[in-house]
Design an enzyme around this catalytic site. Sequence first.
Site, mmCIF file in Angstrom:
data_model
loop_
_atom_site.group_PDB
_atom_site.id
_atom_site.type_symbol
_atom_site.label_atom_id
_atom_site.label_comp_id
_atom_site.label_asym_id
_atom_site.label_seq_id
_atom_site.Cartn_x
_atom_site.Cartn_y
_atom_site.Cartn_z
ATOM 1 N N ASP A 65 0.859 -1.174 0.000
ATOM 2 C CA ASP A 65 0.000 0.000 0.000
ATOM 3 C C ASP A 65 0.901 1.232 0.000
ATOM 4 O O ASP A 65 2.064 1.154 0.395
ATOM 5 C CB ASP A 65 -0.892 -0.024 1.242
ATOM 6 C CG ASP A 65 -1.933 1.081 1.230
ATOM 7 O OD1 ASP A 65 -2.238 1.583 0.138
ATOM 8 O OD2 ASP A 65 -2.427 1.438 2.308
ATOM 9 N N ASP A 97 -4.535 -3.394 5.603
ATOM 10 C CA ASP A 97 -4.924 -2.891 6.917
ATOM 11 C C ASP A 97 -6.416 -3.001 7.197
ATOM 12 O O ASP A 97 -6.842 -2.885 8.334
ATOM 13 C CB ASP A 97 -4.477 -1.433 7.093
ATOM 14 C CG ASP A 97 -5.007 -0.521 5.991
ATOM 15 O OD1 ASP A 97 -5.852 -0.980 5.207
ATOM 16 O OD2 ASP A 97 -4.567 0.637 5.919
ATOM 17 N N ASP A 134 -9.190 -6.550 3.384
ATOM 18 C CA ASP A 134 -7.855 -6.966 2.950
ATOM 19 C C ASP A 134 -7.513 -8.374 3.436
ATOM 20 O O ASP A 134 -6.562 -8.980 2.950
ATOM 21 C CB ASP A 134 -6.787 -5.990 3.476
ATOM 22 C CG ASP A 134 -6.852 -4.645 2.789
ATOM 23 O OD1 ASP A 134 -7.339 -4.599 1.652
ATOM 24 O OD2 ASP A 134 -6.420 -3.649 3.386
#
Length: 872
Positions: free
Chosen positions: A333, A612, A616
């Site tokens: 990310d 997070d 996910d």
Amino acid sequence: MLPYEKEIGQVLEEYNVKVEQGLSTSQLEEQIVKYGKNVLKEKKKSSMWIRFLEQFKDVMILILLVAAAVSFVIALNGHDRKEFIEPILILLIVILNAVIGVVQENKAQNALEALKNLSAPHARVLRNGGEELVEASELVPGDIILFEAGDFVPADARLIESASLKSDESALTGESLPVEKDAKIKMTKEVPLGDRKNMIYSGCSITYGRGKAIVVNTGMNSEMGKIAGLLNEEESLATPLQIKLSRLGKYLGIMALIICAIIFIIGLLSGMSVLELFMTSVSLAVSAIPEGLPAIVTVVLSLGVERMVKRNAIIKRLPAVETLGSASIICSDKTGTLTQNKMTVKMAYHNGSVVPEEITQDNSEEITQLLKYATLCCDGSIIINGTEIGQIGDPTETSILVAAYLNGIIKEELAKEYERVAEIPFDSERKLMSVIVRDGEEYLVIVKGGFDVITQCCNEVDFSQCENIVESFSKEALRVLAVAYKRLQIFPQEITSEELECNLNFMGIVGMIDPPREEAKQAVALCKEAGIRPIMITGDHVMTASAIARQLGILNEKEEAITGSELEHMTEEELQHRVRNISVYARVSPEDKIRIVKAWKSQGEVVAMTGDGVNDAPALKAADIGCAMGITGTDVAKGAADMTLTDDNFATIVEAVREGRGIYDNIRKTVAFLLGTNIGEVITVFFAMLFFKTSPLLSMHLLWINLVTDSFPAIALGMEPVDKNIMRKHPRRRDESIFAEGLGTKIALQGIMFGVLSIFAFYYGCRFQVSDQTIDSGRTMAFAVLGLSQIVHSFNMRSDRSLFEIGVFSNKTLNMACGISFILMCFILFVPPVTYAFGLVSLSTFQYIVIILLSSIPLIVLEGSKKMTEED
């Protein structure tokens, strides 16, 4: 009455707690004394004595104990007291080995316990009128807890407030679909657990919305506590590598038994006593199998994991350490991982303005109004401590609150003027958050979210002007957030996305930046040098993501950056075909991450994935290594991941890969060292029996070297500092054998070298003895050379590079371990009673010099070999 049957006022009164204040310190102390900690009782751990006895379960150790017993019985019927020495020494050596095994297990267990404490779940709680983050184990009945999507429920609790709340109770009830929760529901009779809509339960997770609740049951009194046995299964320490090594031990055992049978037959034909042959054969079989290796591997893995903790990476499962060394793709990310996670609103644009304004402490009235509306649609909060501004919540929201604060707008004061009466929380599918606040006699609906989504919900927007602004913001790597609103005279009958997020008035855009981490840029460069491909996956605008990716070196000229919508239109075959050309995925949903992971895995790559959010979790499980964020990550994400980054930093992932490679490298060194020495012992006895028709080493000699002399250096090799060049190598393949790169051949050659040296020492000792003790002199030299050469050889195993390059004595642990082994060898060779007990004799000065020279040969040979390899 049970808590779900009571009015919330009754429950609050029962615990004498106010919703706005929470428990006071004095109340908390009383509750802890009354109810204890919020933990489930664990299975009783085995005592030290039981674990000591378990060390004798190994088949070969049991055979050895039987051999010692047989030897002891024969000694009782004999006339020479010396006959008692061998069984006693064998027993002492086996006991010493068991003690070492218990110590090793304790080290591994302590390391894992430390990790459990570090990764313990936390809870947000109101105490003494303020919000605190505490360990879930510290919760007591009466605590007021706050939670949102992604959190694990830390205790059984009665809801006080709820907003679009859903909970996954599958762990408790088996119901696969999330259960809708509502604090306002009243229940007047007993209902099944799954139908208690105004309760949330420990061990379950919040999948949607947010809420506030009062804890009513903790620990073993909770519903999960009643079935605690299901959660107390002990974790298995066996890793894939240990399973392979255990299998290798079985193969070696079969080979050893065949060799023992041959030796036994040769000995019988040579007229040796059956007892001597039996003891030699058994001890040789034990020496051929590195029975201490699985335990040593566990210790090496556990100590390596402890080192990772110091570098902000918590490894939940030991096998993940092995996998880390193979990682070839890191899908990361952007926000907070590759960037600083310190979002700051830099620019803002109000609909109808000519140009955007830079955010200062004195912005125009229009921009101030935009920040005011955006603040009303935020859940985060900021804490002012002198000149420092602390931020709690989503960084995007807190950056808006900071910008508003600079313009004199304080969220808490604003919330009193504009009471929030309803909301629809943000979710990754809608990419919007909506609230309804009371504005005098009217209701004000405020919506914030992605620009491209919000514009579709608005009535009149100057798209060309706004798109130009968005494009200019994105070119400067600014993250764009749009704000829209509408006024209602009547409160809507249904609080739904279709009802609120339509016919909006476009208000404006805020542009914020989260600058790249400086260490992330270095980590990306290190990744590429190590043959690891970093991939950026983000929910941001593609231009923003591309700008940051270029700054970090992730996105090069020949590589692509695509959006989630482009990805959606690709077939699996197209994605697999193009995946190697794509370095940035923007505006993707968490579901898209699974496709990206599978596409890379289909190419034979080992994938690490960061995440997070609740959504996910499937991608984290699908990846070879799931990395959850420790700061912004939800409890659900952490539960699904193999590793948690306590600093949410990309550089930490790279450092963890480096440590993973180092740990695997050290395990290979340990395996090579132990197998090489064991093969040397087998060759020594086998060929000496063939040529000299006698064993150059007694069973106690073999056992001492195998179980005592070698163990300390082997453990120390597992603690070798990570090679500075380890990240210059390419990742090992997923299916690569531990004996790859010619390690198996090296082990065999080293074993042959030890065998030749020991047999020569035996021959020399017998041929040039100083007394009539021919065989004892030869055995003394063979024992000394085999033991000391292996101690010296442990320094060779530290690295493929020259000892003088890495520093001869730079591994202090190995220095200490070899020092202990050397002292123990000298104790046997030079203390007369002990020397006699081991069936050894004193030698001449020249013979000791020969022993030193022969023991040094492994160092000379391997250093020369390394030098020749470097020149090639």
